[in-house]
Write a protein that holds these residues in place. Sequence first.
Motif, PDB file in Angstrom:
ATOM      1  N   ASP A  23       0.828  -1.208   0.000  1.00  0.00           N
ATOM      2  CA  ASP A  23       0.000   0.000   0.000  1.00  0.00           C
ATOM      3  C   ASP A  23       0.863   1.259   0.000  1.00  0.00           C
ATOM      4  O   ASP A  23       0.588   2.222  -0.731  1.00  0.00           O
ATOM      5  N   LEU A  24       1.905   1.286   0.826  1.00  0.00           N
ATOM      6  CA  LEU A  24       2.778   2.460   0.883  1.00  0.00           C
ATOM      7  C   LEU A  24       3.553   2.644  -0.425  1.00  0.00           C
ATOM      8  O   LEU A  24       3.739   3.781  -0.888  1.00  0.00           O
ATOM      9  N   PHE A  25       4.009   1.568  -1.033  1.00  0.00           N
ATOM     10  CA  PHE A  25       4.680   1.681  -2.330  1.00  0.00           C
ATOM     11  C   PHE A  25       3.742   2.301  -3.352  1.00  0.00           C
ATOM     12  O   PHE A  25       4.132   3.208  -4.099  1.00  0.00           O
ATOM     13  N   HIS A 131      14.466   1.402  -3.947  1.00  0.00           N
ATOM     14  CA  HIS A 131      14.190   0.406  -2.906  1.00  0.00           C
ATOM     15  C   HIS A 131      15.459  -0.380  -2.642  1.00  0.00           C
ATOM     16  O   HIS A 131      16.040  -0.976  -3.564  1.00  0.00           O
ATOM     17  N   VAL A 132      15.905  -0.404  -1.384  1.00  0.00           N
ATOM     18  CA  VAL A 132      17.133  -1.093  -0.999  1.00  0.00           C
ATOM     19  C   VAL A 132      16.774  -2.319  -0.165  1.00  0.00           C
ATOM     20  O   VAL A 132      16.255  -2.203   0.946  1.00  0.00           O
ATOM     21  N   ASP A 133      17.063  -3.502  -0.714  1.00  0.00           N
ATOM     22  CA  ASP A 133      16.758  -4.772  -0.037  1.00  0.00           C
ATOM     23  C   ASP A 133      17.823  -5.788  -0.425  1.00  0.00           C
ATOM     24  O   ASP A 133      17.525  -6.865  -0.933  1.00  0.00           O
ATOM     25  N   ALA A 134      19.068  -5.418  -0.204  1.00  0.00           N
ATOM     26  CA  ALA A 134      20.186  -6.259  -0.628  1.00  0.00           C
ATOM     27  C   ALA A 134      20.863  -6.886   0.587  1.00  0.00           C
ATOM     28  O   ALA A 134      20.194  -7.394   1.478  1.00  0.00           O
ATOM     29  N   PHE A 160      14.212   1.377   2.829  1.00  0.00           N
ATOM     30  CA  PHE A 160      15.145   0.373   3.327  1.00  0.00           C
ATOM     31  C   PHE A 160      14.374  -0.772   3.974  1.00  0.00           C
ATOM     32  O   PHE A 160      13.576  -0.556   4.880  1.00  0.00           O
ATOM     33  N   ASP A 161      14.661  -1.982   3.522  1.00  0.00           N
ATOM     34  CA  ASP A 161      14.037  -3.179   4.083  1.00  0.00           C
ATOM     35  C   ASP A 161      14.822  -3.660   5.302  1.00  0.00           C
ATOM     36  O   ASP A 161      16.037  -3.451   5.404  1.00  0.00           O
ATOM     37  N   ASP A 162      14.115  -4.324   6.220  1.00  0.00           N
ATOM     38  CA  ASP A 162      14.744  -4.976   7.379  1.00  0.00           C
ATOM     39  C   ASP A 162      15.544  -4.010   8.251  1.00  0.00           C
ATOM     40  O   ASP A 162      16.576  -4.369   8.817  1.00  0.00           O
ATOM     41  N   LEU A 183      19.873  11.756   6.018  1.00  0.00           N
ATOM     42  CA  LEU A 183      18.738  10.886   5.724  1.00  0.00           C
ATOM     43  C   LEU A 183      17.590  11.238   6.664  1.00  0.00           C
ATOM     44  O   LEU A 183      17.760  11.242   7.885  1.00  0.00           O
ATOM     45  N   HIS A 184      16.411  11.505   6.098  1.00  0.00           N
ATOM     46  CA  HIS A 184      15.270  11.947   6.891  1.00  0.00           C
ATOM     47  C   HIS A 184      14.113  10.954   6.761  1.00  0.00           C
ATOM     48  O   HIS A 184      13.402  10.955   5.748  1.00  0.00           O
ATOM     49  N   PRO A 185      13.886  10.118   7.762  1.00  0.00           N
ATOM     50  CA  PRO A 185      12.734   9.203   7.713  1.00  0.00           C
ATOM     51  C   PRO A 185      11.424   9.986   7.823  1.00  0.00           C
ATOM     52  O   PRO A 185      11.352  11.000   8.512  1.00  0.00           O
ATOM     53  N   PHE A 186      10.394   9.479   7.140  1.00  0.00           N
ATOM     54  CA  PHE A 186       9.065  10.085   7.272  1.00  0.00           C
ATOM     55  C   PHE A 186       7.979   9.045   7.487  1.00  0.00           C
ATOM     56  O   PHE A 186       6.846   9.393   7.819  1.00  0.00           O
ATOM     57  N   ALA A 187       8.300   7.759   7.329  1.00  0.00           N
ATOM     58  CA  ALA A 187       7.305   6.705   7.568  1.00  0.00           C
ATOM     59  C   ALA A 187       8.026   5.418   7.946  1.00  0.00           C
ATOM     60  O   ALA A 187       9.133   5.139   7.469  1.00  0.00           O
ATOM     61  N   LEU A 188       7.370   4.640   8.799  1.00  0.00           N
ATOM     62  CA  LEU A 188       7.905   3.374   9.268  1.00  0.00           C
ATOM     63  C   LEU A 188       6.803   2.320   9.228  1.00  0.00           C
ATOM     64  O   LEU A 188       5.704   2.555   9.721  1.00  0.00           O
ATOM     65  N   SER A 189       7.112   1.175   8.645  1.00  0.00           N
ATOM     66  CA  SER A 189       6.256  -0.001   8.790  1.00  0.00           C
ATOM     67  C   SER A 189       7.019  -0.988   9.669  1.00  0.00           C
ATOM     68  O   SER A 189       8.177  -0.747  10.013  1.00  0.00           O
ATOM     69  N   PRO A 190       6.416  -2.110  10.037  1.00  0.00           N
ATOM     70  CA  PRO A 190       7.172  -3.095  10.811  1.00  0.00           C
ATOM     71  C   PRO A 190       8.407  -3.633  10.095  1.00  0.00           C
ATOM     72  O   PRO A 190       9.293  -4.192  10.731  1.00  0.00           O
ATOM     73  N   VAL A 191       8.481  -3.460   8.770  1.00  0.00           N
ATOM     74  CA  VAL A 191       9.560  -4.059   7.991  1.00  0.00           C
ATOM     75  C   VAL A 191      10.431  -3.034   7.281  1.00  0.00           C
ATOM     76  O   VAL A 191      11.640  -3.223   7.152  1.00  0.00           O
ATOM     77  N   LYS A 192       9.848  -1.930   6.827  1.00  0.00           N
ATOM     78  CA  LYS A 192      10.585  -1.000   5.975  1.00  0.00           C
ATOM     79  C   LYS A 192      10.563   0.428   6.537  1.00  0.00           C
ATOM     80  O   LYS A 192       9.578   0.849   7.161  1.00  0.00           O
ATOM     81  N   LEU A 193      11.654   1.148   6.269  1.00  0.00           N
ATOM     82  CA  LEU A 193      11.779   2.554   6.621  1.00  0.00           C
ATOM     83  C   LEU A 193      11.761   3.375   5.343  1.00  0.00           C
ATOM     84  O   LEU A 193      12.485   3.072   4.383  1.00  0.00           O
ATOM     85  N   TYR A 194      10.940   4.427   5.330  1.00  0.00           N
ATOM     86  CA  TYR A 194      10.752   5.292   4.167  1.00  0.00           C
ATOM     87  C   TYR A 194      11.380   6.644   4.473  1.00  0.00           C
ATOM     88  O   TYR A 194      11.093   7.247   5.517  1.00  0.00           O
TER      89      TYR A 194
END
Length: 261
Positions: A23-25, A131-134, A160-162, A183-194
């Motif tokens: 949904d966020l993507f 999207h960074v998930d490496a 950023f994942d994980d 780097l300025h975060p603006f949203a957080l899910s349980p898995v990813k930082l935006y």
Amino acid sequence: MVTHVSDDDIGAIPGWFLDYDVDLFRLLLGKTTERLGQGNLAELGVYLGKSAVLLGGALSDDEVLTVVDLFGEDAATVDNQSENDDQYVGLSRAAFEANYLKVHGRLPTIVTGPSESIVDHATRGSHRFVHVDASHHYEHVVGDIQAARELLMDDGVVVFDDYRSEHTPGVSAAVWRATASGLHPFALSPVKLYATFGNPQPWFDDVRAWATDSRWPHEFQHLAGGGVVRLWRGQQHSAAASTGRRSLRSRARNWVMAQRR
């Protein structure tokens, strides 16, 4: 040309891409077009293509999606190779391509190699969403953060994942360290930082407005001088979500092994 990618399209591909992040993507892929105009997309670490197919659906004419992964090739360090052997056994470029072509008519630009090498194949300063998930190892994540920063246009969005998973402290350390250098975060899910390296306020405002009417429990917090939207499934589902993530990992591994038979 923007194309619709359904939940069923995403769900048919093994991997880890939970519905609040889907949904966020969708929200931010649309909003980056509205706010920034034309811009390319990139993904560092694709596994079997679960999130890449959604990115591919957000491309308009003349935009490019560039993805990078080792695709089973040897890693540069012993630790990274051990991680790949444990979590991504049997991953191949052919498997990724087959999944992607089930949804889209043509492939993205595909780079086989270390994730930070993407800057040698994608235009710097032209990306609206990365999207960074490496790799989960600290030194590699530091390199991926720098690569994302080079790729992004002003005010572009990076995910950023994980960033908080118990088995990925290297990601946590690298990402939170980067908040001290732009780097300025603006949203957080349980898995990813935006986050963004630009002005986070418009993105925070967009996510906050969306979250208010969304299906997800959420709250607003202040972090490092800016606002952050945190969302989750709900307390009653937290254990089930953890179990579900482990189940997805098992399903993905079984799928890859089946393709090798």
